[in-house]
Motif scaffolding. Structure first.
Motif, PDB file in Angstrom:
ATOM      1  N   ASP A  75       0.831  -1.212   0.000  1.00  0.00           N
ATOM      2  CA  ASP A  75       0.000   0.000   0.000  1.00  0.00           C
ATOM      3  C   ASP A  75       0.866   1.262   0.000  1.00  0.00           C
ATOM      4  O   ASP A  75       0.558   2.250  -0.680  1.00  0.00           O
ATOM      5  N   HIS A  76       1.953   1.217   0.779  1.00  0.00           N
ATOM      6  CA  HIS A  76       2.860   2.369   0.852  1.00  0.00           C
ATOM      7  C   HIS A  76       3.503   2.651  -0.504  1.00  0.00           C
ATOM      8  O   HIS A  76       3.621   3.808  -0.929  1.00  0.00           O
ATOM      9  N   LEU A  77       3.894   1.599  -1.198  1.00  0.00           N
ATOM     10  CA  LEU A  77       4.531   1.776  -2.504  1.00  0.00           C
ATOM     11  C   LEU A  77       3.524   2.143  -3.588  1.00  0.00           C
ATOM     12  O   LEU A  77       3.835   2.941  -4.481  1.00  0.00           O
ATOM     13  N   GLU A  78       2.333   1.589  -3.497  1.00  0.00           N
ATOM     14  CA  GLU A  78       1.332   1.881  -4.524  1.00  0.00           C
ATOM     15  C   GLU A  78       0.937   3.353  -4.500  1.00  0.00           C
ATOM     16  O   GLU A  78       0.697   3.962  -5.553  1.00  0.00           O
ATOM     17  N   THR A  79       0.881   3.935  -3.311  1.00  0.00           N
ATOM     18  CA  THR A  79       0.572   5.367  -3.224  1.00  0.00           C
ATOM     19  C   THR A  79       1.632   6.206  -3.934  1.00  0.00           C
ATOM     20  O   THR A  79       1.315   7.175  -4.640  1.00  0.00           O
ATOM     21  N   GLN A  80       2.908   5.837  -3.768  1.00  0.00           N
ATOM     22  CA  GLN A  80       3.986   6.587  -4.415  1.00  0.00           C
ATOM     23  C   GLN A  80       4.011   6.347  -5.920  1.00  0.00           C
ATOM     24  O   GLN A  80       4.293   7.266  -6.698  1.00  0.00           O
ATOM     25  N   VAL A  81       3.709   5.110  -6.320  1.00  0.00           N
ATOM     26  CA  VAL A  81       3.730   4.784  -7.744  1.00  0.00           C
ATOM     27  C   VAL A  81       2.681   5.596  -8.501  1.00  0.00           C
ATOM     28  O   VAL A  81       2.923   6.075  -9.619  1.00  0.00           O
ATOM     29  N   ASN A  82       1.514   5.802  -7.884  1.00  0.00           N
ATOM     30  CA  ASN A  82       0.464   6.582  -8.543  1.00  0.00           C
ATOM     31  C   ASN A  82       0.876   8.038  -8.741  1.00  0.00           C
ATOM     32  O   ASN A  82       0.340   8.718  -9.625  1.00  0.00           O
ATOM     33  N   LEU A  83       1.811   8.515  -7.926  1.00  0.00           N
ATOM     34  CA  LEU A  83       2.299   9.884  -8.076  1.00  0.00           C
ATOM     35  C   LEU A  83       3.466   9.970  -9.056  1.00  0.00           C
ATOM     36  O   LEU A  83       3.647  10.980  -9.739  1.00  0.00           O
ATOM     37  N   ILE A  84       4.274   8.908  -9.127  1.00  0.00           N
ATOM     38  CA  ILE A  84       5.467   8.935  -9.979  1.00  0.00           C
ATOM     39  C   ILE A  84       5.116   8.641 -11.431  1.00  0.00           C
ATOM     40  O   ILE A  84       5.578   9.318 -12.351  1.00  0.00           O
ATOM     41  N   LEU A  85       4.278   7.620 -11.624  1.00  0.00           N
ATOM     42  CA  LEU A  85       3.960   7.158 -12.980  1.00  0.00           C
ATOM     43  C   LEU A  85       2.593   7.680 -13.408  1.00  0.00           C
ATOM     44  O   LEU A  85       1.638   7.672 -12.632  1.00  0.00           O
ATOM     45  N   LYS A  86       2.505   8.125 -14.647  1.00  0.00           N
ATOM     46  CA  LYS A  86       1.263   8.666 -15.184  1.00  0.00           C
ATOM     47  C   LYS A  86       0.604   7.723 -16.193  1.00  0.00           C
ATOM     48  O   LYS A  86      -0.621   7.655 -16.269  1.00  0.00           O
ATOM     49  N   ALA A  87       1.413   6.999 -16.957  1.00  0.00           N
ATOM     50  CA  ALA A  87       0.859   6.117 -17.988  1.00  0.00           C
ATOM     51  C   ALA A  87       0.220   4.894 -17.333  1.00  0.00           C
ATOM     52  O   ALA A  87       0.811   4.286 -16.438  1.00  0.00           O
ATOM     53  N   PRO A  88      -0.983   4.501 -17.781  1.00  0.00           N
ATOM     54  CA  PRO A  88      -1.622   3.314 -17.206  1.00  0.00           C
ATOM     55  C   PRO A  88      -0.796   2.039 -17.387  1.00  0.00           C
ATOM     56  O   PRO A  88      -0.791   1.174 -16.510  1.00  0.00           O
ATOM     57  N   ALA A  89      -0.103   1.925 -18.527  1.00  0.00           N
ATOM     58  CA  ALA A  89       0.706   0.718 -18.760  1.00  0.00           C
ATOM     59  C   ALA A  89       1.850   0.627 -17.751  1.00  0.00           C
ATOM     60  O   ALA A  89       2.157  -0.456 -17.236  1.00  0.00           O
ATOM     61  N   GLU A  90       2.497   1.763 -17.457  1.00  0.00           N
ATOM     62  CA  GLU A  90       3.585   1.761 -16.483  1.00  0.00           C
ATOM     63  C   GLU A  90       3.067   1.437 -15.085  1.00  0.00           C
ATOM     64  O   GLU A  90       3.720   0.734 -14.308  1.00  0.00           O
TER      65      GLU A  90
ATOM     66  N   LEU B 277       0.541  -0.460 -14.402  1.00  0.00           N
ATOM     67  CA  LEU B 277       0.252  -1.885 -14.378  1.00  0.00           C
ATOM     68  C   LEU B 277       1.526  -2.695 -14.162  1.00  0.00           C
ATOM     69  O   LEU B 277       1.544  -3.662 -13.388  1.00  0.00           O
ATOM     70  N   ILE B 278       2.618  -2.295 -14.809  1.00  0.00           N
ATOM     71  CA  ILE B 278       3.897  -2.985 -14.624  1.00  0.00           C
ATOM     72  C   ILE B 278       4.398  -2.783 -13.197  1.00  0.00           C
ATOM     73  O   ILE B 278       4.904  -3.721 -12.547  1.00  0.00           O
ATOM     74  N   ALA B 279       4.252  -1.565 -12.677  1.00  0.00           N
ATOM     75  CA  ALA B 279       4.697  -1.296 -11.307  1.00  0.00           C
ATOM     76  C   ALA B 279       3.897  -2.124 -10.307  1.00  0.00           C
ATOM     77  O   ALA B 279       4.458  -2.608  -9.303  1.00  0.00           O
ATOM     78  N   ARG B 280       2.606  -2.313 -10.555  1.00  0.00           N
ATOM     79  CA  ARG B 280       1.785  -3.140  -9.671  1.00  0.00           C
ATOM     80  C   ARG B 280       2.284  -4.583  -9.660  1.00  0.00           C
ATOM     81  O   ARG B 280       2.331  -5.236  -8.607  1.00  0.00           O
ATOM     82  N   ALA B 281       2.683  -5.085 -10.828  1.00  0.00           N
ATOM     83  CA  ALA B 281       3.234  -6.442 -10.902  1.00  0.00           C
ATOM     84  C   ALA B 281       4.565  -6.530 -10.176  1.00  0.00           C
ATOM     85  O   ALA B 281       4.870  -7.553  -9.534  1.00  0.00           O
ATOM     86  N   LEU B 282       5.380  -5.490 -10.278  1.00  0.00           N
ATOM     87  CA  LEU B 282       6.660  -5.483  -9.555  1.00  0.00           C
ATOM     88  C   LEU B 282       6.436  -5.466  -8.046  1.00  0.00           C
ATOM     89  O   LEU B 282       7.154  -6.133  -7.287  1.00  0.00           O
ATOM     90  N   ILE B 283       5.442  -4.689  -7.595  1.00  0.00           N
ATOM     91  CA  ILE B 283       5.139  -4.649  -6.161  1.00  0.00           C
ATOM     92  C   ILE B 283       4.695  -6.020  -5.665  1.00  0.00           C
ATOM     93  O   ILE B 283       5.075  -6.464  -4.576  1.00  0.00           O
ATOM     94  N   ASP B 284       3.886  -6.709  -6.455  1.00  0.00           N
ATOM     95  CA  ASP B 284       3.421  -8.042  -6.061  1.00  0.00           C
ATOM     96  C   ASP B 284       4.554  -9.055  -6.008  1.00  0.00           C
ATOM     97  O   ASP B 284       4.406 -10.105  -5.358  1.00  0.00           O
ATOM     98  N   SER B 285       5.675  -8.766  -6.661  1.00  0.00           N
ATOM     99  CA  SER B 285       6.803  -9.702  -6.688  1.00  0.00           C
ATOM    100  C   SER B 285       7.808  -9.442  -5.576  1.00  0.00           C
ATOM    101  O   SER B 285       8.833 -10.130  -5.507  1.00  0.00           O
ATOM    102  N   LEU B 286       7.547  -8.458  -4.713  1.00  0.00           N
ATOM    103  CA  LEU B 286       8.474  -8.152  -3.621  1.00  0.00           C
ATOM    104  C   LEU B 286       8.302  -9.155  -2.485  1.00  0.00           C
ATOM    105  O   LEU B 286       7.202  -9.600  -2.181  1.00  0.00           O
ATOM    106  N   ASN B 287       9.424  -9.489  -1.836  1.00  0.00           N
ATOM    107  CA  ASN B 287       9.347 -10.330  -0.651  1.00  0.00           C
ATOM    108  C   ASN B 287       9.293  -9.452   0.600  1.00  0.00           C
ATOM    109  O   ASN B 287       9.209  -8.230   0.518  1.00  0.00           O
ATOM    110  N   GLU B 288       9.340 -10.056   1.774  1.00  0.00           N
ATOM    111  CA  GLU B 288       9.199  -9.309   3.017  1.00  0.00           C
ATOM    112  C   GLU B 288      10.335  -8.321   3.239  1.00  0.00           C
ATOM    113  O   GLU B 288      10.151  -7.302   3.902  1.00  0.00           O
ATOM    114  N   ALA B 289      11.520  -8.611   2.704  1.00  0.00           N
ATOM    115  CA  ALA B 289      12.666  -7.720   2.883  1.00  0.00           C
ATOM    116  C   ALA B 289      12.653  -6.563   1.899  1.00  0.00           C
ATOM    117  O   ALA B 289      13.477  -5.653   2.009  1.00  0.00           O
ATOM    118  N   GLY B 290      11.740  -6.571   0.915  1.00  0.00           N
ATOM    119  CA  GLY B 290      11.678  -5.502  -0.069  1.00  0.00           C
ATOM    120  C   GLY B 290      12.442  -5.805  -1.340  1.00  0.00           C
ATOM    121  O   GLY B 290      12.605  -4.915  -2.187  1.00  0.00           O
TER     122      GLY B 290
END
Length: 499
Positions: free
Chosen positions: A140-155, A157-170
């Motif tokens: 949730d913390h990263l998704e809030t920042q991603v919505n401010l950094i990235l403007k294109a919907p495709a980017e 979507l890719i950032a959301r997939a990257l967030i889902d691939s993070l482990n507990e250590a980041g």
């Protein structure tokens, strides 16, 4: 002789485990948290069960206490006694704006409740925990920042997939090519989005390796120079404590290397651990051991963690007299049998834990008096034979149970260790006591005289008569996360040479 079918009657004895007996055995190995959860479920299911509440002693009058205000009365109902801004102004014979300028157009002091509508008089106050802000997760913390950094919907979507691939250590656990194939894009696009989101807070997330994580943090501080980059590329030498080889690989003298290592220690190699962290729960002992009179040990159960249930036979008799349905009577009979069994099983469980703990304390008296060096080898069979129980019962009783002693809080399994033979023919030595002695010898060694596993084995045999092989010393040392003599020599030389 012709083979013909016939009927025969035979008598035989066999041991059958009933569901109640199997459940009683399972209760032995439950921790107090699991046991309380099980009892809570039974209380909801069985109407004849109820918790035993503490009652004052007979004949003792409770002292009079001043009436206490509930959370609702203390925070809400007192508003009925507060005068409104208008009534206060009338008492002073002036206008409201002269007394409360900020209240013009409103009368906040006339509010009678701070809770949502529908809250009746005399009802229960809402749970204050419902108004506590939830701790944000890393995603949730990263998704809030991603919505401010990235403007294109495709980017995004890719950032959301990257967030889902993070482990507990980041760290990024998924492969970029797999993410690209999943989203139907090319790997270069995913790499470009990754570079953009690697600047999110906490700094260091979305890294794929430890050197990359540290490099991101150093780049943020503008400290990623070529020399520091070479240091990150040779972290294996740092892990091996080969400071001389690391200095040559980096091209720095000892003083510069020490400054660079100090900068690395200020970084966080696991930036994601600040999120999604479960609260630390303290271990609650099941048994207390205290010094009693005459040098004996007093062993008692922790009554605070033992669930106490009662069988409401009055309710059973009342309902049974009024019901005429056979199904309902069968249900009540089953509930009564289950309630009686549970109360009996809880009592047997408590008595068994106390009996096993008492025998452990009796056999480990030397440990309680003199410390870990006097811990005796003890097996489940020794305790089982002493209390006339089966080994499996002792094993279940000691699982997930903790005992509080004057020496500290220990799991019951801690006292069961294997035996190492003595060269003098005396008593065997506990494996845990040998581990403790090995750690003492290693902690006391000097940088110029590092002890090898062979030397430690010879010292144990010569000083304490412990017959232990070199490979056993190595196994115990590795189990305690103590490095080998070569690495220890580098570590201690580095510590003595560091200015």
């Amino acid at each position: 002789m012709a083979l013909t079918p016939r009927l025969e009657v035979r008598q035989a004895q066999s041991l059958t485990l009933t569901p109640q007996l199997m459940q009683s055995i399972r209760l032995l190995q439950l921790s107090h948290l699991e046991l309380n959860a099980f009892v809570e479920a039974e209380l909801l299911r069985n109407p004849l069960l109820e918790r035993e509440e503490g009652a004052p002693d007979d004949g003792a009058e409770a002292p009079e206490r001043a009436p206490e205000l509930s959370a609702y009365e203390d925070t809400v109902d007192h508003s009925d006694r507060i005068q409104s801004a208008g009534s206060i102004a009338d008492g002073l014979d002036t206008a409201v704006e002269n007394v409360f300028p900020e209240q013009v157009g409103q009368d906040s002091l006339s509010q009678t409740s701070v809770w949502p509508e529908g809250r009746g008089e005399g009802g229960e106050a809402p749970d204050l925990d419902q108004f506590v802000a939830a701790r944000p997760s890393l995603s949730d913390h990263l998704e809030t920042q991603v919505n401010l950094i990235l403007k294109a919907p495709a980017e995004r979507l890719i950032a959301r997939a990257l967030i889902d691939s993070l482990n507990e250590a980041g760290y990024l656990a998924g492969d970029l090519d797999a993410i690209a194939a999943q989203l139907g894009t090319d790997e270069a696009m995913v790499e470009a989005v990754l570079l953009k989101v690697q600047g999110c807070d906490p700094v260091g997330v979305f890294a794929r390796t430890v050197p990359e994580c540290l490099a991101i943090q150093l780049r943020e501080k503008d400290r990623l120079d070529p020399m520091m980059a070479r240091l990150l590329a040779n972290l294996d030498l740092l892990a091996a404590h080969d400071l001389a080889g690391l200095a040559r690989a980096v091209g720095a003298d000892r003083e510069d290397l020490a400054d660079m290592l100090a900068e690395l220690r200020e970084l966080d190699p696991k930036p994601g651990r600040a999120f999604d962290g479960a609260p630390i729960e303290a271990v609650v002992p099941d048994v207390f051991v205290r010094e009693g009179n005459g040098g004996a040990w007093a062993v008692e159960l922790n009554s605070d963690v033992l669930p106490k249930v009662l069988v409401n036979r009055v309710y059973y008799a009342t309902v049974t007299r009024k019901t005429r349905d056979a199904t309902e009577k069968a249900f009540l009979t089953d509930c009564l049998q289950t309630a009686n069994w549970l109360a009996k099983s809880l009592d047997q469980r408590a008595q068994t834990i106390l009996k096993v703990a008492t025998e452990i304390v009796r056999q480990q008296d030397g440990f309680l008096v003199n410390g870990i060096a006097h811990l005796k080898p003890m097996t489940l069979k020794m305790v089982a034979e002493a209390i006339e129980m089966h080994e499996s019962t002792v094993s279940r009783v000691t699982s997930n149970k903790y005992i509080s002693t004057p020496r500290g809080l220990y799991e019951m399994k801690y006292f069961f260790t294997t035996a190492l033979a003595s060269t003098s023919g005396g008593e065997d030595h506990s494996a845990e006591a040998v581990r403790h002695r090995i750690r003492q010898l290693i902690d006391a060694e000097q940088p110029a005289d590092i002890l090898s596993d062979d030397t430690i084995a010879d010292m144990l045999k010569r000083e304490q008569g412990i017959d232990v092989a070199r490979r056993t010393v190595a196994k115990y040392r590795e189990g305690m996360n103590i490095p080998s003599s070569v690495i220890r020599r580098r570590q201690k030389r580095a510590l003595t040479a560091t200015p």
